[in-house]
Design a protein around this motif. Sequence first.
Motif, short mmCIF file in Angstrom:
data_model
loop_
_atom_site.label_atom_id
_atom_site.label_comp_id
_atom_site.label_asym_id
_atom_site.label_seq_id
_atom_site.Cartn_x
_atom_site.Cartn_y
_atom_site.Cartn_z
N ASN A 62 31.44 65.09 -34.74
CA ASN A 62 32.42 66.29 -34.45
C ASN A 62 32.21 67.09 -33.32
O ASN A 62 32.90 67.42 -32.40
CB ASN A 62 32.40 67.21 -35.78
N GLY B 231 34.02 62.88 -27.07
CA GLY B 231 33.67 61.71 -28.07
C GLY B 231 32.31 60.70 -27.70
O GLY B 231 32.04 59.74 -28.35
N ARG C 213 32.55 65.13 -30.10
CA ARG C 213 34.46 64.85 -29.81
C ARG C 213 34.62 66.31 -29.02
O ARG C 213 35.32 66.18 -28.20
CB ARG C 213 35.01 64.82 -31.30
#
Length: 206
Positions: A182, A190, A185
């Motif tokens: 998470n 990412g 990203r």
Amino acid sequence: MSSRPPHGQLFFNFQDSPPTPELAPQITPSVDVPLPSPGRDADLEQQARQWLDDLGQHEGAIRLQVHWNPRLRSTAGFAQWPQWSVELNPKLAEFEGQVMRTLKHEVAHLIAYARAGRRRIEPHGNEWRQACADLGIPDESARHTLPLPRSKRERKFLYQCPACKLEVRRVKPFKRHSACLNCCRQHNGGRYDLRFQFKMLRDVAI
């Protein structure tokens, strides 16, 4: 922005956390079905290679190996990328139709990663769902509901993301650099970022 180390990865790894497919609910095993012998299965390899050829994955059709792994217990099967390898739980043979279903689920992982190239994708994201549809299982989901034995191994290794404080418990320590998906990203498009590498909480993981 940090550079990606040679073995850096986000927190999903087929070898560390084998994915398990969700199949039809309330499936009961057949009686007195012989289990496959451990090792490679030439017939399943031939079938899966044909699927790969049909979908233009010719390298995978050459390299793919399919193994029966009796050490799998609660896991129905898992795929290893970029090794082009699939391992299956022999107990799948006790459930009608589930060998091919699970094989397609795992081959779909390999197709999704092959199509993505160097781009980061979620293990059960849109790319995997498209591969499932291409293999004829458009309704496939991430976890199985087969009555397989549950693992009782203690998850004694506790890791934490230094940024968002997400905690992850594991049976075994990470073998490779792994980072919070998470956070990578949100802050690095990412891609693996050393700032979000999981840190072991040593006072807990003993």
